[in-house]
Design a protein around this motif. Structure first.
Motif, short mmCIF file in Angstrom:
data_model
loop_
_atom_site.label_atom_id
_atom_site.label_comp_id
_atom_site.label_asym_id
_atom_site.label_seq_id
_atom_site.Cartn_x
_atom_site.Cartn_y
_atom_site.Cartn_z
N SER A 18 -24.80 -13.93 20.39
CA SER A 18 -24.35 -15.01 19.50
C SER A 18 -22.92 -15.44 19.80
CB SER A 18 -24.46 -14.57 18.04
OG SER A 18 -23.55 -13.51 17.78
N GLY A 19 -22.15 -14.63 20.48
CA GLY A 19 -20.77 -14.97 20.82
C GLY A 19 -20.66 -16.05 21.87
N CYS A 20 -21.74 -16.32 22.63
CA CYS A 20 -21.69 -17.32 23.69
C CYS A 20 -21.91 -18.73 23.16
CB CYS A 20 -22.73 -17.01 24.76
SG CYS A 20 -22.26 -15.60 25.76
N ALA A 21 -22.35 -18.88 21.94
CA ALA A 21 -22.63 -20.21 21.41
C ALA A 21 -21.71 -20.50 20.23
CB ALA A 21 -24.08 -20.30 20.97
N VAL A 26 -25.83 -26.97 20.74
CA VAL A 26 -24.80 -27.50 21.63
C VAL A 26 -25.31 -27.37 23.07
CG1 VAL A 26 -22.46 -27.19 22.48
CG2 VAL A 26 -22.97 -26.88 20.06
N ALA A 27 -25.18 -28.44 23.83
CA ALA A 27 -25.62 -28.42 25.22
C ALA A 27 -24.72 -27.48 26.03
CB ALA A 27 -25.55 -29.83 25.80
N PRO A 28 -25.25 -26.81 27.03
CA PRO A 28 -24.44 -25.87 27.81
C PRO A 28 -23.21 -26.53 28.45
CG PRO A 28 -26.75 -25.57 28.32
CD PRO A 28 -26.65 -26.77 27.43
N SER A 33 -17.18 -21.93 24.83
CA SER A 33 -17.24 -20.48 25.05
C SER A 33 -17.88 -20.17 26.39
CB SER A 33 -18.05 -19.80 23.95
OG SER A 33 -17.45 -19.98 22.71
N LEU A 34 -18.92 -20.91 26.72
CA LEU A 34 -19.60 -20.69 28.00
C LEU A 34 -18.68 -21.08 29.16
CD1 LEU A 34 -22.18 -19.93 29.51
CD2 LEU A 34 -22.93 -22.29 29.25
N HIS A 35 -17.92 -22.16 29.00
CA HIS A 35 -17.02 -22.61 30.07
C HIS A 35 -15.87 -21.63 30.29
CE1 HIS A 35 -18.70 -26.40 31.27
NE2 HIS A 35 -18.90 -26.71 30.00
N SER A 36 -15.47 -20.93 29.25
CA SER A 36 -14.40 -19.95 29.43
C SER A 36 -14.88 -18.76 30.27
CB SER A 36 -13.87 -19.47 28.09
OG SER A 36 -14.86 -18.74 27.41
N ILE A 37 -16.18 -18.45 30.19
CA ILE A 37 -16.75 -17.35 30.97
C ILE A 37 -17.11 -17.82 32.37
CG2 ILE A 37 -18.68 -15.74 31.15
CD1 ILE A 37 -18.83 -15.83 28.09
N SER A 38 -17.81 -18.96 32.46
CA SER A 38 -18.30 -19.45 33.73
C SER A 38 -18.12 -20.96 33.80
CB SER A 38 -19.78 -19.08 33.89
OG SER A 38 -20.31 -19.67 35.04
#
Length: 141
Positions: A18-21, A26-28, A33-38
């Motif tokens: 749940s921490g990734c969204a 929301v579109a990827p 949060s996703l952009h900070s990882i990858s």
């Protein structure tokens, strides 16, 4: 004891997933949060070492060597002797709508190798890997 470890594992997994969204739906590509990882960047914008090497080889070596082609003309003199003259002629640009043929590529490849051979003429030749292996004490002759 196994129920406690199962509960801890399930809770940890739920928190991680749940921490990734940020929000639901929301579109990827818009998920911070996703952009900070990858971070998502296109491969074409970055390019790799092989692509940069190929691009520079095409620009600096292939294109200049295949733009000018040697053309041989044979003329017969009145006394019967044949005189061959070689002139360098610039190849006209091909139309982008023109269909690709393998023969055109093979002709360019031949011109490239002839130009490369003329350019390397008189320079010391680098030893091949076979020659280097032949000089080794155990493997060689």
């Amino acid at each position: 004891m196994s129920q406690v470890s199962l509960l801890v594992t399930a809770t940890a997994s739920l928190l991680i997933l749940s921490g990734c969204a940020n929000r639901e739906g929301v579109a990827p590509s818009q998920n911070s949060s996703l952009h900070s990882i990858s971070p998502s960047t296109t491969a074409a914008s970055e390019g790799g070492a092989m692509q940069h090497s190929l691009d520079s080889w095409l620009k600096e070596e292939w294109t200049p060597m295949t733009k000018i082609v040697p053309v041989e003309t044979k003329t017969t003199a009145p006394d019967g002797t044949v005189v061959t003259t070689t002139t360098m002629v610039e190849v006209p640009e091909t139309d982008s709508n023109e269909s690709f043929t393998l023969q055109k590529y093979a002709d360019k490849w031949k011109v490239y190798h002839e130009s490369k051979a003329k350019m390397m003429e008189g320079k010391p030749k680098a030893p091949s890997h076979i020659e280097m292996m032949g000089t080794l004490p155990v493997v060689g002759k």
